[in-house]
Design a protein around this motif. Structure first.
Motif, short mmCIF file in Angstrom:
data_model
loop_
_atom_site.label_atom_id
_atom_site.label_comp_id
_atom_site.label_asym_id
_atom_site.label_seq_id
_atom_site.Cartn_x
_atom_site.Cartn_y
_atom_site.Cartn_z
N LEU A 314 0.84 -1.19 0.00
CA LEU A 314 0.00 0.00 0.00
C LEU A 314 0.88 1.25 0.00
O LEU A 314 2.05 1.22 0.42
CB LEU A 314 -0.91 -0.01 1.23
N LEU A 315 0.31 2.37 -0.45
CA LEU A 315 1.09 3.61 -0.59
C LEU A 315 1.80 4.06 0.69
O LEU A 315 2.98 4.43 0.63
CB LEU A 315 0.17 4.73 -1.10
N PRO A 316 1.14 4.06 1.88
CA PRO A 316 1.84 4.58 3.06
C PRO A 316 3.17 3.89 3.36
O PRO A 316 4.13 4.56 3.74
CB PRO A 316 0.83 4.38 4.19
N VAL A 317 3.25 2.56 3.17
CA VAL A 317 4.51 1.86 3.49
C VAL A 317 5.58 2.16 2.44
O VAL A 317 6.76 1.85 2.65
CB VAL A 317 4.35 0.32 3.63
N ALA A 318 5.18 2.76 1.31
CA ALA A 318 6.14 3.02 0.23
C ALA A 318 6.60 4.47 0.17
O ALA A 318 7.44 4.82 -0.66
CB ALA A 318 5.51 2.63 -1.11
N LEU A 319 6.08 5.34 1.05
CA LEU A 319 6.46 6.76 0.97
C LEU A 319 7.94 7.00 1.26
O LEU A 319 8.57 7.83 0.59
CB LEU A 319 5.56 7.61 1.87
N PRO A 320 8.57 6.30 2.24
CA PRO A 320 10.02 6.49 2.40
C PRO A 320 10.79 6.12 1.13
O PRO A 320 11.74 6.79 0.75
CB PRO A 320 10.37 5.56 3.57
N SER A 321 10.35 5.05 0.46
CA SER A 321 11.01 4.64 -0.78
C SER A 321 10.84 5.72 -1.85
O SER A 321 11.80 6.10 -2.53
CB SER A 321 10.40 3.32 -1.27
N LEU A 322 9.63 6.23 -2.02
CA LEU A 322 9.38 7.27 -3.02
C LEU A 322 10.24 8.50 -2.75
O LEU A 322 10.89 9.04 -3.66
CB LEU A 322 7.90 7.65 -3.05
N ALA A 323 10.26 8.96 -1.50
CA ALA A 323 11.04 10.15 -1.15
C ALA A 323 12.52 9.90 -1.42
O ALA A 323 13.23 10.78 -1.95
CB ALA A 323 10.81 10.52 0.32
N ALA A 324 13.00 8.70 -1.09
CA ALA A 324 14.42 8.37 -1.30
C ALA A 324 14.75 8.34 -2.80
O ALA A 324 15.81 8.81 -3.22
CB ALA A 324 14.74 7.02 -0.65
N CYS A 325 13.84 7.78 -3.60
CA CYS A 325 14.07 7.71 -5.06
C CYS A 325 14.11 9.11 -5.67
O CYS A 325 14.96 9.41 -6.51
CB CYS A 325 12.98 6.86 -5.72
N LEU A 326 13.20 9.97 -5.24
CA LEU A 326 13.17 11.35 -5.76
C LEU A 326 14.45 12.10 -5.38
O LEU A 326 15.04 12.80 -6.20
CB LEU A 326 11.93 12.08 -5.24
N GLN A 327 14.88 11.96 -4.12
CA GLN A 327 16.10 12.63 -3.68
C GLN A 327 17.33 12.10 -4.43
O GLN A 327 18.25 12.84 -4.76
CB GLN A 327 16.30 12.47 -2.17
N THR A 328 17.31 10.80 -4.73
CA THR A 328 18.41 10.20 -5.50
C THR A 328 18.50 10.84 -6.88
O THR A 328 19.59 11.17 -7.36
CB THR A 328 18.21 8.67 -5.60
N LEU A 329 17.35 11.02 -7.52
CA LEU A 329 17.33 11.66 -8.85
C LEU A 329 17.81 13.11 -8.77
O LEU A 329 18.54 13.58 -9.64
CB LEU A 329 15.91 11.62 -9.44
#
Length: 480
Positions: A314-329
């Motif tokens: 579900l989306l809430p458990v994936a928000l740290p991953s999304l934020a990390a991926c965006l910061q990586t880019l």
């Protein structure tokens, strides 16, 4: 290793609404967060959550109501106010399970037992997708870009009409694919001449440059090359993008993943895996020739592998991953500084959701944080060997085997101990599942909470419940 940051072009976040469609209030909170994280647009895959009307009303979800017209408009309005473009994704060839599962649509399948692929020979099929697109475009004022899907067109060429067609000289499955997509793209350009059209690239990967040049698609579509793996092959991906460019398709997109691509039934997102995928994409972007015009990257977050598969994370458990991926880019690397930007922004102690730490400060910085914490805790219980393999433990196998149960020849003392342990595990699971359900219904429809618990919790509880019931029956016959 440091790469240049992601070059110019949009950073889109993919919202897959074909499973666990968030309540609009939660979507609004996500949009606020996305704007703070540097997201330029949303790639929205509505599927059965779009409020189709008229003859297409049967496409609307039944497990929960589709979004209303007002809700679809309000989400766009908020996204626009944050400087984000909204790009709808409407499947027009493959992955049409949500359409072709309905009995009135069965005749439009390429093959009777393949629910996802549209028959490219039926004019009614093109009419259907154009009506779907017309309704979506009409509910997206000032729309400039459409994504027409067209990935994983399984079993294409296997239907009777296709076999006849393929019997003619020069007719190939590649040509069959290209002719349908070209027909759809031309119809879109005729209806909306200003529209930019994006499509998935996978069905074109093995095609030669000459085939692509002659297809009629050049100048009509912008391919989006997707690869979600942490060990993405950089050289192969670069040469594929260069091939599309040489064929005349110089406007190209990438697609990475922040969740929903680890396994079909994953519950908890691992951030590192997805960060590695983005580091590889940065290598790709840095290796392209000047002729390739990279329009942007869609960071996908699949909610199901297809309409009929189970829920992914579900989306809430994936928000740290999304934020990390965006910061990586944004930074071209995943350094300690990059990680601290994520943890500070979300108010967590680790970019891995399993180690992010508990806080009592609410989830203002991290929408759905409490739900994410509870899912991690429950998932840990569900995965513990003592619970998952309870039927295989020494006492159950030694003193409460199927043979012993059948004949009601059990040792009451030991079976009552087994009963006590199973009951303890059941109570723990029930308590955690109830807490998850309580939080989940704030974010998702009741049907999502029900589905998630039936998929993940019920199968683990069932053997424990069965054992406690059977022990009760056996002991009754052996103890006064």
């Amino acid at each position: 290793m440091k790469c240049p940051p992601w070059p110019k072009g949009k950073k889109l976040v993919h919202l897959d609404l074909k499973g666990a469609p968030p309540r609009v209030e939660y979507l609004n909170r996500l949009i606020e967060l996305f704007s703070q994280l540097g997201v330029d647009g949303l790639l929205v895959e509505y599927e059965d959550m779009f409020p189709y009307e008229g003859e297409l009303k049967l496409l609307q979800a039944t497990a929960q109501p589709a979004y209303s017209r007002e809700e679809v408009l309000s989400v766009q309005e908020l996204a626009r106010s944050k400087g984000m473009e909204v790009i709808p994704l409407v499947q027009t060839f493959g992955h049409m399970e949500f359409v072709l599962k309905h009995r009135p649509m069965w005749p439009l399948r390429e093959l009777s037992h393949c629910v996802g692929t549209l028959n490219p020979h039926k004019e009614d099929g093109v009419k259907l997708v154009m009506e779907m697109l017309r309704q979506v475009v009409e509910l997206h004022p000032d729309l400039n870009t459409l994504h027409i899907g067209a990935d994983e067109v399984y079993m294409l060429g296997e239907g009777e009409e296709s076999k006849l067609w393929l019997g003619s000289p020069g007719c190939t499955v590649e040509q069959l694919f290209l002719s349908h997509v070209t027909k759809v793209a031309k119809a879109i350009k005729e209806a909306w001449p200003h529209m930019t059209i994006i499509m998935w690239d996978d069905m074109m990967r093995s095609m030669s440059q000459d085939t692509l040049k002659a297809s009629g698609l050049v100048g009509l579509v912008q391919p989006m090359l997707w690869d979600y793996t942490p060990d993405l092959d950089v050289d192969k991906t670069v040469s594929l993008l260069e091939k599309y460019c040489s064929a005349g398709m110089s406007d190209l997109w990438a697609a990475s993943s922040f969740k929903g691509s680890t396994s079909v039934y994953t519950c908890v997102t691992g951030t590192q895996r997805h960060v590695e995928n983005h580091l590889q994409w940065l290598n790709v972007a840095a290796s392209l020739s000047a002729g390739v015009n990279l329009k942007g990257i869609a960071i996908t977050g699949w909610q199901r592998y297809d309409h009929l598969s189970v829920l992914c994370e579900l989306l809430p458990v994936a928000l740290p991953s999304l934020a990390a991926c965006l910061q990586t880019l944004l930074h071209g690397q995943f350094s300690a500084e990059t990680q601290s930007k994520v943890t500070d922004r979300l108010g967590i102690s680790s970019v891995e959701v399993e180690a992010m730490g508990r806080t009592s400060s609410g989830d203002l910085l991290f929408p759905g944080r409490r739900l994410a914490e509870l899912i991690v805790e429950l998932n840990s219980l569900l995965d513990s060997e003592d619970i998952r393999f309870f039927e295989n433990n020494m006492f159950v196998r030694g003193w409460f085997s199927p043979y012993q149960r059948q004949r009601r020849t059990v040792t009451p003392l030991i079976t009552m101990q087994i009963h006590s342990q199973a009951s303890t595990y059941l109570a723990m699971l029930q308590q955690k599942a109830e807490a998850v359900r309580e939080q989940m219904v704030h974010v998702y429809p009741d049907s999502t909470a029900q589905e998630w618990i039936e998929e993940h919790v019920s199968p683990v509880m069932a053997p424990l419940q069965r054992i406690t019931e059977e022990i009760g029956a056996c002991v009754k016959e052996m103890v006064p």
